[in-house]
Write a protein that holds these residues in place. Structure first.
Motif, mmCIF file in Angstrom:
data_model
loop_
_atom_site.group_PDB
_atom_site.id
_atom_site.type_symbol
_atom_site.label_atom_id
_atom_site.label_comp_id
_atom_site.label_asym_id
_atom_site.label_seq_id
_atom_site.Cartn_x
_atom_site.Cartn_y
_atom_site.Cartn_z
ATOM 1 N N TYR A 213 0.836 -1.209 0.000
ATOM 2 C CA TYR A 213 0.000 0.000 0.000
ATOM 3 C C TYR A 213 0.866 1.253 0.000
ATOM 4 O O TYR A 213 0.563 2.240 -0.666
ATOM 5 C CB TYR A 213 -0.926 0.014 1.216
ATOM 6 C CG TYR A 213 -2.057 -0.991 1.151
ATOM 7 C CD1 TYR A 213 -2.610 -1.366 -0.073
ATOM 8 C CD2 TYR A 213 -2.578 -1.562 2.305
ATOM 9 C CE1 TYR A 213 -3.635 -2.288 -0.131
ATOM 10 C CE2 TYR A 213 -3.608 -2.490 2.255
ATOM 11 C CZ TYR A 213 -4.135 -2.855 1.034
ATOM 12 O OH TYR A 213 -5.150 -3.766 0.969
ATOM 13 N N LYS A 214 1.961 1.170 0.772
ATOM 14 C CA LYS A 214 2.880 2.313 0.838
ATOM 15 C C LYS A 214 3.473 2.577 -0.557
ATOM 16 O O LYS A 214 3.553 3.722 -1.010
ATOM 17 C CB LYS A 214 4.002 1.947 1.832
ATOM 18 C CG LYS A 214 4.684 3.132 2.461
ATOM 19 C CD LYS A 214 5.614 2.646 3.566
ATOM 20 C CE LYS A 214 6.986 3.238 3.393
ATOM 21 N NZ LYS A 214 7.992 2.633 4.243
ATOM 22 N N LYS B 156 1.018 4.122 -2.950
ATOM 23 C CA LYS B 156 0.865 5.563 -2.719
ATOM 24 C C LYS B 156 1.979 6.320 -3.435
ATOM 25 O O LYS B 156 1.749 7.369 -4.007
ATOM 26 C CB LYS B 156 0.922 5.872 -1.218
ATOM 27 C CG LYS B 156 -0.403 5.675 -0.530
ATOM 28 C CD LYS B 156 -0.318 6.086 0.929
ATOM 29 C CE LYS B 156 -1.515 5.524 1.687
ATOM 30 N NZ LYS B 156 -1.251 5.375 3.108
ATOM 31 N N GLU B 157 3.180 5.747 -3.400
ATOM 32 C CA GLU B 157 4.303 6.385 -4.109
ATOM 33 C C GLU B 157 4.023 6.421 -5.611
ATOM 34 O O GLU B 157 4.242 7.424 -6.270
ATOM 35 C CB GLU B 157 5.600 5.599 -3.878
ATOM 36 C CG GLU B 157 6.243 5.831 -2.526
ATOM 37 C CD GLU B 157 7.444 4.906 -2.312
ATOM 38 O OE1 GLU B 157 7.650 4.514 -1.160
ATOM 39 O OE2 GLU B 157 8.131 4.565 -3.296
ATOM 40 N N SER C 72 1.178 6.480 -7.040
ATOM 41 C CA SER C 72 0.079 7.404 -7.361
ATOM 42 C C SER C 72 0.557 8.844 -7.383
ATOM 43 O O SER C 72 -0.090 9.709 -7.952
ATOM 44 C CB SER C 72 -1.072 7.233 -6.376
ATOM 45 O OG SER C 72 -0.705 7.761 -5.139
ATOM 46 N N LEU C 73 1.693 9.111 -6.749
ATOM 47 C CA LEU C 73 2.232 10.462 -6.766
ATOM 48 C C LEU C 73 2.949 10.755 -8.084
ATOM 49 O O LEU C 73 3.221 11.904 -8.408
ATOM 50 C CB LEU C 73 3.212 10.665 -5.598
ATOM 51 C CG LEU C 73 2.575 10.611 -4.206
ATOM 52 C CD1 LEU C 73 3.643 10.697 -3.125
ATOM 53 C CD2 LEU C 73 1.570 11.743 -4.020
ATOM 54 N N THR D 124 -2.061 6.034 -11.892
ATOM 55 C CA THR D 124 -2.974 6.168 -10.771
ATOM 56 C C THR D 124 -3.628 4.830 -10.461
ATOM 57 O O THR D 124 -4.720 4.536 -10.927
ATOM 58 C CB THR D 124 -4.071 7.211 -11.104
ATOM 59 O OG1 THR D 124 -3.451 8.321 -11.731
ATOM 60 C CG2 THR D 124 -4.784 7.660 -9.834
ATOM 61 N N LEU E 17 -6.375 2.655 -5.066
ATOM 62 C CA LEU E 17 -5.874 2.478 -3.699
ATOM 63 C C LEU E 17 -6.920 1.824 -2.804
ATOM 64 O O LEU E 17 -6.782 1.783 -1.598
ATOM 65 C CB LEU E 17 -5.456 3.826 -3.111
ATOM 66 C CG LEU E 17 -4.112 4.334 -3.608
ATOM 67 C CD1 LEU E 17 -3.838 5.720 -3.071
ATOM 68 C CD2 LEU E 17 -2.990 3.399 -3.200
ATOM 69 N N LYS F 277 -8.535 -0.445 -0.620
ATOM 70 C CA LYS F 277 -7.935 -1.505 0.183
ATOM 71 C C LYS F 277 -8.810 -2.752 0.163
ATOM 72 O O LYS F 277 -10.000 -2.681 0.383
ATOM 73 C CB LYS F 277 -7.724 -1.025 1.622
ATOM 74 C CG LYS F 277 -6.692 0.064 1.720
ATOM 75 C CD LYS F 277 -6.169 0.183 3.126
ATOM 76 C CE LYS F 277 -5.029 1.179 3.140
ATOM 77 N NZ LYS F 277 -4.347 1.206 4.425
#
Lengths: 185, 62
Positions: A82-83, A86-87, A89-90, A95, A98, A100
């Motif tokens: 998940y971490k 997120k990276e 998606s930045l 994209t 996310l 869960k």
């Protein structure tokens, strides 16, 4: 959790650690495919998850965990995935969802690792000047949290008293290195 | 209890509730003891960083 596996992680039992690490790797890489990670990232995440698992074993946390080692390991992996998402998606043009997913493996939260302070970085320089046997003795005592009795058995010392005196000698050497450097500096 | 036993039990997580109170009291009131514990906590952090790095290298060989 399987106590003998936790003990193996705490005491660096390499044959068992190898069996665990290589045994779950393929399954984890398969599990990570659903999140559309690159294979390189999935391999890195698996390694990081396993290192975190060992840290939790050393801290004593795993003795209180009821799930199996595999479930816990994959739960850490899920957290790290998940971490990583997120990276992703930045970054522009990527994209991923996310959303869960529940079930399967419950996510295990991981505290971020604290960076070494300036004082600790300096201490690290002196620690690295010690002989390998002293580095190991101090690591087993203060990080791994093994008792003198446990160290004596693990490392084949004659007795707990020998460990005690060896440890004390290593600490003195380390403190002398620091003191001499201050005197000369 | 002598300092060395108390310290060993503290770092191996084997202090009883009573011993933990004794440890905390000594840490609070004895400057030399406090300095030693702070030094050993730093040593714990340093050896953790080194140990983790070595473990990572071990995993890469598997």
């Amino acid at each position: 959790m399987e106590q003998h596996y936790v003990d193996a992680l705490r005491t660096d039992d390499h044959p068992i650690i190898k069996e665990l690490y290589t045994g779950y790797r393929i399954d984890f890489l398969g599990f990570s495919k659903r999140y559309k990670l690159s294979e390189e990232d999935a391999i890195d995440i698996y390694q990081e998850a396993f290192i975190t698992l060992r840290k939790h074993a050393i801290s004593g946390k795993l003795y209180k965990i009821e799930s199996s080692l595999k479930t816990y390991l994959f739960g850490i992996g899920k957290h790290l995935i998940y971490k990583k998402l997120k990276e992703y998606s930045l970054k522009a043009n990527y994209t991923p969802s996310l959303q869960k997913e529940e079930g399967f493996y419950e996510e295990v939260s991981v505290d971020p690792e604290e960076e070494l302070t300036q004082e600790q970085l300096l201490l690290k320089r002196y620690f690295n000047l010690l002989g390998k046997s002293c580095q190991r003795m101090l690591t087993l005592s203060f990080y791994r949290g093994l008792t003198n009795e446990e160290i004596s058995k693990l490392e084949g010392y004659e007795s707990e008293a020998v460990v005690r005196s060896q440890k004390s000698r290593c600490l003195k050497t380390l403190k002398d290195l620091i003191k001499n450097s201050k005197d000369n500096g | 209890m002598v300092d060395s036993i108390l310290i060993e039990k503290y770092f191996s997580g084997n202090l009883s509730e009573e011993e933990l109170l004794e440890f905390e009291k000594r840490y609070e009131n004895n400057t030399e003891f406090r300095q030693e514990i702070d030094f050993l906590k730093n040593l714990k952090a340093v050896s953790k960083a080194e140990d983790t790095q070595q473990f990572k290298a071990t995993l890469q060989r598997f």
